[in-house]
Motif scaffolding. Structure first.
Motif, PDB file in Angstrom:
ATOM      1  N   GLY A 109      -0.853  -6.358   1.348  1.00  0.00           N
ATOM      2  CA  GLY A 109      -1.368  -5.199   0.632  1.00  0.00           C
ATOM      3  C   GLY A 109      -0.906  -5.180  -0.808  1.00  0.00           C
ATOM      4  N   ASN A 110      -1.574  -4.352  -1.637  1.00  0.00           N
ATOM      5  CA  ASN A 110      -1.095  -4.211  -3.015  1.00  0.00           C
ATOM      6  C   ASN A 110      -0.143  -3.026  -3.151  1.00  0.00           C
ATOM      7  N   ASN A 111       0.125  -2.344  -2.058  1.00  0.00           N
ATOM      8  CA  ASN A 111       1.241  -1.425  -1.817  1.00  0.00           C
ATOM      9  C   ASN A 111       1.761  -0.649  -3.029  1.00  0.00           C
ATOM     10  N   PRO A 112       1.002   0.363  -3.486  1.00  0.00           N
ATOM     11  CA  PRO A 112       1.396   1.133  -4.667  1.00  0.00           C
ATOM     12  C   PRO A 112       2.772   1.799  -4.521  1.00  0.00           C
ATOM     13  N   ILE A 113       3.526   1.797  -5.622  1.00  0.00           N
ATOM     14  CA  ILE A 113       4.839   2.446  -5.657  1.00  0.00           C
ATOM     15  C   ILE A 113       4.911   3.327  -6.899  1.00  0.00           C
ATOM     16  N   CYS A 114       5.587   4.454  -6.763  1.00  0.00           N
ATOM     17  CA  CYS A 114       5.733   5.405  -7.863  1.00  0.00           C
ATOM     18  C   CYS A 114       7.203   5.777  -8.008  1.00  0.00           C
ATOM     19  N   ILE A 115       7.676   5.806  -9.256  1.00  0.00           N
ATOM     20  CA  ILE A 115       9.055   6.177  -9.556  1.00  0.00           C
ATOM     21  C   ILE A 115       9.026   7.192 -10.689  1.00  0.00           C
ATOM     22  N   ALA A 116       9.656   8.343 -10.478  1.00  0.00           N
ATOM     23  CA  ALA A 116       9.662   9.398 -11.486  1.00  0.00           C
ATOM     24  C   ALA A 116      11.089   9.851 -11.769  1.00  0.00           C
TER      25      ALA A 116
ATOM     26  N   LYS B 150      13.555  16.082 -20.005  1.00  0.00           N
ATOM     27  CA  LYS B 150      13.038  17.213 -20.782  1.00  0.00           C
ATOM     28  C   LYS B 150      11.671  17.622 -20.234  1.00  0.00           C
ATOM     29  N   ASP B 151      10.675  17.774 -21.116  1.00  0.00           N
ATOM     30  CA  ASP B 151       9.323  18.102 -20.649  1.00  0.00           C
ATOM     31  C   ASP B 151       8.425  16.877 -20.670  1.00  0.00           C
ATOM     32  N   ARG B 152       9.044  15.689 -20.748  1.00  0.00           N
ATOM     33  CA  ARG B 152       8.293  14.441 -20.819  1.00  0.00           C
ATOM     34  C   ARG B 152       8.881  13.438 -19.836  1.00  0.00           C
ATOM     35  N   PRO B 153       8.732  13.669 -18.536  1.00  0.00           N
ATOM     36  CA  PRO B 153       9.368  12.795 -17.543  1.00  0.00           C
ATOM     37  C   PRO B 153       8.823  11.369 -17.576  1.00  0.00           C
ATOM     38  N   PHE B 154       9.655  10.454 -17.132  1.00  0.00           N
ATOM     39  CA  PHE B 154       9.241   9.068 -16.916  1.00  0.00           C
ATOM     40  C   PHE B 154       8.561   9.016 -15.554  1.00  0.00           C
ATOM     41  N   VAL B 155       7.307   8.609 -15.504  1.00  0.00           N
ATOM     42  CA  VAL B 155       6.585   8.519 -14.231  1.00  0.00           C
ATOM     43  C   VAL B 155       5.816   7.202 -14.182  1.00  0.00           C
ATOM     44  N   LEU B 156       6.311   6.287 -13.372  1.00  0.00           N
ATOM     45  CA  LEU B 156       5.668   4.986 -13.176  1.00  0.00           C
ATOM     46  C   LEU B 156       4.829   5.047 -11.905  1.00  0.00           C
ATOM     47  N   ASP B 157       3.557   4.738 -12.030  1.00  0.00           N
ATOM     48  CA  ASP B 157       2.632   4.770 -10.892  1.00  0.00           C
ATOM     49  C   ASP B 157       1.843   3.467 -10.930  1.00  0.00           C
ATOM     50  N   MET B 158       2.132   2.564  -9.999  1.00  0.00           N
ATOM     51  CA  MET B 158       1.484   1.259 -10.100  1.00  0.00           C
ATOM     52  C   MET B 158       1.273   0.616  -8.736  1.00  0.00           C
TER      53      MET B 158
ATOM     54  N   GLY C 257      12.009  10.940  -8.090  1.00  0.00           N
ATOM     55  CA  GLY C 257      11.114  10.671  -6.965  1.00  0.00           C
ATOM     56  C   GLY C 257      10.775   9.200  -6.849  1.00  0.00           C
ATOM     57  N   ILE C 258      10.789   8.703  -5.625  1.00  0.00           N
ATOM     58  CA  ILE C 258      10.351   7.331  -5.336  1.00  0.00           C
ATOM     59  C   ILE C 258       9.469   7.402  -4.098  1.00  0.00           C
ATOM     60  N   ASN C 259       8.252   6.966  -4.206  1.00  0.00           N
ATOM     61  CA  ASN C 259       7.391   6.955  -3.020  1.00  0.00           C
ATOM     62  C   ASN C 259       6.465   5.749  -3.063  1.00  0.00           C
TER      63      ASN C 259
ATOM     64  N   ALA D 205       4.831  11.756  -6.959  1.00  0.00           N
ATOM     65  CA  ALA D 205       5.936  11.515  -7.887  1.00  0.00           C
ATOM     66  C   ALA D 205       5.977  12.619  -8.937  1.00  0.00           C
ATOM     67  N   TRP D 206       4.814  13.023  -9.431  1.00  0.00           N
ATOM     68  CA  TRP D 206       4.761  14.125 -10.391  1.00  0.00           C
ATOM     69  C   TRP D 206       5.243  15.426  -9.750  1.00  0.00           C
ATOM     70  N   ASP D 207       4.838  15.679  -8.508  1.00  0.00           N
ATOM     71  CA  ASP D 207       5.306  16.890  -7.815  1.00  0.00           C
ATOM     72  C   ASP D 207       6.827  16.913  -7.740  1.00  0.00           C
ATOM     73  N   THR D 208       7.411  15.771  -7.378  1.00  0.00           N
ATOM     74  CA  THR D 208       8.867  15.687  -7.193  1.00  0.00           C
ATOM     75  C   THR D 208       9.606  15.865  -8.511  1.00  0.00           C
ATOM     76  N   VAL D 209       9.140  15.189  -9.555  1.00  0.00           N
ATOM     77  CA  VAL D 209       9.839  15.270 -10.839  1.00  0.00           C
ATOM     78  C   VAL D 209       9.675  16.656 -11.467  1.00  0.00           C
TER      79      VAL D 209
END
Length: 334
Positions: A155-162, A166-174, A134-136, A124-128
């Motif tokens: 499963g606990n199936n992690p999902i990431c949304i970015a 600016k230089d402070r992207p929103f990146v959810l990794d959970m 990014g959604i993965n 997600a960080w790479d994409t943003v």
């Protein structure tokens, strides 16, 4: 203890080379593991190296395999991971999703028959950082009871949304559990309790003691029954879109964590219908409201997902990366 980032990466890379990875593979993987620890996700950084090497030694990760294109249709592509190195496969898949998004406005890559990608937020960080939304997500073997049951069946199936900002992207990794098993491990090793209950003990009582949850395997889904349903939905989408394994399939094969899993990588051009200035203005309105919300603790800043990572990253690069003493010594011997 704290070590310099380059030293951490070097020790991990040496262990991976000793395990049989090529120079290129070891460079990519050591970078990702070291970055994960640097950003505060120790469970999937240094701590995960011994398990990865164990899986290589067991033959559960094929070092000679490379992901292959199976099918393509417009902005969508499906690849078979060949049980290759999960980090390498995921890096390639997320990069390909960005390439498709540059051409179509949206890129979707599905990956079957792959192995553990370690920290999902990496991609997600790479994409943003490439300027795209990014959604993965990935499915996993059963590690959480479906709501109303006692034993792990989903499963606990992690999902990431970015989302770029600016230089402070929103990146959810959970993960879809209140805490991942990796977080339980890190908290237990530190001799601490969880800040909020994270699961049930063997007697069915909610608890904040990580070891008790690890023993019972009754980790708590986010939002209780809602998280349970969300985990099932993510598994179905990943396995169907990639024509891959579900948690049930991985359970039957019994080859550890995420061996043979199914993954999805989505990249979206945020500027398809608006300019960069317009999108930043839209995001700024919500982010300012979030940041200026009335605090419960006046001395504790309210942050949005991604800010904490950037703060920990900056601190680690100046003061050193935190590592668990026992894990550090273990990896140095590999």
């Amino acid at each position: 203890m704290f070590v310099k980032f380059e030293e951490l990466k070097s020790v991990i890379k040496k262990a991976l080379l000793n395990a049989g990875l090529s120079e290129e593979q070891a460079e990519i993987c050591s970078e990702v593991h070291a970055q994960s620890s640097r950003d505060g996700v120790e469970s999937h950084g240094l701590n995960r190296v011994p398990r990865f090497i164990d899986y290589v030694n067991k033959g559960w990760v094929d070092l000679n395999s490379e992901m292959e294109l199976v099918n393509a249709r417009g902005f969508m592509e499906h690849y078979d991971g060949g049980l290759g190195i999960g980090i390498v496969n995921a890096k390639k898949a997320s990069k390909r999703a960005v390439e498709l998004a540059k051409e179509h406005g949206l890129g979707l890559v599905t990956l079957s028959n792959t192995t553990h990608w370690m920290r999902g937020g990496t991609y997600a960080w790479d994409t943003v950082e490439d300027g795209f939304i990014g959604i993965n997500w990935t499915n996993t073997e059963s590690s959480m009871p479906v709501w109303g049951s006692k034993k792990p069946t989903i499963g606990n199936n992690p999902i990431c949304i970015a989302v770029p900002y600016k230089d402070r992207p929103f990146v959810l990794d959970m993960a879809i559990s209140q805490y991942s098993y990796g977080k339980l491990e890190v908290t237990r090793l530190a001799g601490k309790e969880l800040p909020y209950p994270g699961g049930f003990d063997k007697d069915g009582n909610l608890t904040s003691v990580p070891g008790d949850i690890e023993e019972s395997l009754r980790i708590l889904p986010i939002g209780y029954w809602k998280g349970s349903g969300f985990a099932i939905a993510l598994d179905l989408m990943a396995s169907i879109l990639s024509k891959g394994r579900t948690a049930a399939d991985m359970d039957r094969e019994g080859k550890g964590s995420c061996t043979g899993c199914s993954q999805v990588f989505i990249a979206i051009d945020p500027y398809v219908f608006s300019t960069k200035e317009e999108t930043e203005k839209i995001a700024e309105g919500l982010i300012n409201q979030v940041k200026n919300a009335e605090r419960i603790d006046p001395n504790k800043e309210i942050t949005y997902p991604g800010e904490g990572v950037l703060a920990r990253r900056k601190k680690a690069l100046t003061e050193g990366v935190h590592v668990d003493d026992s894990v550090w010594e273990e990896v140095k011997k590999l």
